[in-house]
Motif scaffolding. Structure first.
Motif, short mmCIF file in Angstrom:
data_model
loop_
_atom_site.label_atom_id
_atom_site.label_comp_id
_atom_site.label_asym_id
_atom_site.label_seq_id
_atom_site.Cartn_x
_atom_site.Cartn_y
_atom_site.Cartn_z
N TYR A 4 0.84 -1.20 0.00
CA TYR A 4 0.00 0.00 0.00
C TYR A 4 0.88 1.25 0.00
N ASP A 5 0.39 2.30 -0.66
CA ASP A 5 1.06 3.59 -0.61
C ASP A 5 0.68 4.36 0.65
N LEU A 6 -0.52 4.07 1.14
CA LEU A 6 -1.07 4.84 2.26
C LEU A 6 -2.15 4.01 2.94
N ALA A 7 -2.19 4.07 4.26
CA ALA A 7 -3.28 3.44 5.01
C ALA A 7 -3.89 4.48 5.94
N ILE A 8 -5.19 4.51 5.98
CA ILE A 8 -5.92 5.38 6.90
C ILE A 8 -6.46 4.51 8.02
N ARG A 9 -6.19 4.88 9.25
CA ARG A 9 -6.63 4.06 10.36
C ARG A 9 -7.12 4.91 11.53
N ILE A 10 -8.02 4.34 12.32
CA ILE A 10 -8.45 4.94 13.57
C ILE A 10 -7.97 3.99 14.66
N SER A 11 -6.95 4.40 15.39
CA SER A 11 -6.30 3.47 16.29
C SER A 11 -5.45 4.22 17.30
N SER A 12 -4.83 3.47 18.18
CA SER A 12 -3.80 4.01 19.05
C SER A 12 -2.48 4.00 18.30
N GLN A 13 -1.42 4.40 18.96
CA GLN A 13 -0.12 4.45 18.31
C GLN A 13 0.29 3.05 17.85
N PRO A 14 0.76 2.90 16.62
CA PRO A 14 1.12 1.58 16.11
C PRO A 14 2.36 1.04 16.81
N SER A 15 2.43 -0.28 16.90
CA SER A 15 3.60 -0.92 17.51
C SER A 15 4.75 -1.06 16.51
N ASP A 16 4.44 -0.95 15.21
CA ASP A 16 5.46 -1.06 14.18
C ASP A 16 6.32 0.20 14.17
N LYS A 17 7.57 0.07 14.58
CA LYS A 17 8.44 1.24 14.70
C LYS A 17 8.95 1.73 13.35
N LEU B 213 -7.31 9.40 14.34
CA LEU B 213 -7.36 9.10 12.91
C LEU B 213 -5.98 9.45 12.37
N THR B 214 -5.32 8.45 11.80
CA THR B 214 -3.93 8.61 11.39
C THR B 214 -3.74 8.18 9.94
N LEU B 215 -2.69 8.70 9.35
CA LEU B 215 -2.24 8.25 8.04
C LEU B 215 -0.93 7.50 8.23
N TYR B 216 -0.87 6.30 7.67
CA TYR B 216 0.32 5.46 7.76
C TYR B 216 0.99 5.39 6.39
N TYR B 217 2.32 5.40 6.39
CA TYR B 217 3.07 5.32 5.14
C TYR B 217 4.18 4.28 5.27
N PRO B 218 4.61 3.72 4.16
CA PRO B 218 5.85 2.93 4.19
C PRO B 218 7.01 3.82 4.61
N PRO B 219 8.12 3.24 4.99
CA PRO B 219 9.24 4.03 5.51
C PRO B 219 10.02 4.78 4.44
N TYR B 220 9.34 5.74 3.79
CA TYR B 220 10.01 6.59 2.81
C TYR B 220 10.95 7.56 3.51
N GLN B 221 12.05 7.91 2.85
CA GLN B 221 12.88 9.01 3.35
C GLN B 221 12.15 10.33 3.16
N ALA B 222 11.42 10.44 2.06
CA ALA B 222 10.56 11.60 1.80
C ALA B 222 9.34 11.08 1.05
N LEU B 223 8.15 11.58 1.40
CA LEU B 223 6.93 11.11 0.75
C LEU B 223 6.97 11.44 -0.74
N PRO B 224 6.65 10.48 -1.62
CA PRO B 224 6.50 10.79 -3.04
C PRO B 224 5.46 11.89 -3.23
#
Length: 299
Positions: free
Chosen positions: A139-152, A266-277
């Protein structure tokens, strides 16, 4: 000349049957086209074209070679185009994962508005209430309603706080409660991405308490929990926007109003880009700007 350009030159010559025309379209000299084809023939060890003074035509080996490489070259060209478009703010493809409720009620209007501004953008939308592995699932982007993710390793950005409230059906004993201790685990309808029990942490600003929810019922859908609560099955703890219409219509009422759980975001999640495309950054900004006008919240 690199292999890609040599093969592209060969396929265009196979289509046009005229080296001079190929040279014009590829901004090459006719001699350069001739050298490219000759080098390819030497590399393959076969003759690809029969040349006359007026045109060229494929040999049998040339026709077989052209038929075999064309799909691969088209795929490569598509990949090159996608990569180039990924660095443009107004075109390309976005693969987005979104919560089911938001994807059905809020996201369509935002996407329509975005495509009016950027008609060259295209989207692939997947609706799911559980957390996704944004890298493995591509995915390029995930929209989620959650607490802080555990994935660092995941990049995530808070967009807005999402308060939750406890609700139940009017006329049930739950509307008369003064303290969470009056609830039993069987009374509490749990939200769980894996349909398991849930721990509720409630505070009145001075003291706090913990309740185990979901002993009798749990689900990974807020819609199901809201309907169960409205039918009198128990108490649900849900985001305000999720049950706003049911509260306004009187199907649900806010119970234990002095007690609140921690806010979600409500958060936006991204892959670990150095800078967002650019295309992802552009959509993210538009989404954040448009969200308040489309999202019905329960104040």
């Amino acid at each position: 000349m690199n292999d890609y350009k040599a093969l592209k030159t060969f396929l265009m010559a196979a289509e046009k049957r005229n080296f001079a025309q190929v040279a014009r379209e590829l901004d090459m000299t006719p001699a350069a086209v001739t050298r490219a084809i000759a080098a390819l023939e030497v590399d393959l060890g076969v003759q690809l074209f029969v040349r006359t003074t007026r045109q060229v035509s494929l040999t049998t080996d040339g026709a077989v070679f052209a038929a075999q490489i064309q799909p691969s070259l088209e795929a490569l060209e598509s990949a090159r185009r996608d990569v180039r478009n990924a660095h443009k703010a107004d075109q390309g493809r976005l693969r987005i994962s979104a919560p089911t409720w938001l994807g059905k009620t809020v996201l369509p209007s935002i996407l329509s508005g975005f495509r009016e501004l950027y008609p060259k953008m295209s989207f692939e939308i997947s609706l799911s209430d559980g957390l996704v592995n944004i890298v493995d699932d591509d995915y390029d982007l995930a929209i989620r309603i959650s607490s802080q993710p555990s994935d660092k390793f995941t990049i995530w950005r808070k967009i807005r706080a999402v308060p939750r409230i406890l609700v139940a059906a009017p006329g049930t004993r739950f509307t008369e409660m003064d303290h969470p201790s009056e609830l039993t685990p069987d009374d509490c309808l749990a939200y769980s991405g894996e349909s398991r029990r849930e721990t509720w942490h409630l505070s009145d600003g001075g003291s706090s308490t913990t309740i185990t929810a979901g002993r009798a019922f749990s689900a990974n859908s807020g819609e199901v929990l809201a309907d169960m609560a409205a039918d009198g099955a128990g108490v649900a703890m849900l985001p305000g926007f999720h049950i706003a219409e049911r509260v306004r219509s009187g199907r649900l009422v806010h119970v234990l109003q002095g007690w609140s759980p921690p806010e979600l975001w409500l958060t936006l999640y991204y892959p670990p880009y150095q800078a967002l495309p650019p295309r992802i950054a552009t959509f993210s900004k538009f989404f954040e700007e448009q969200l308040p006008a489309h999202m019905i919240m329960l104040d």
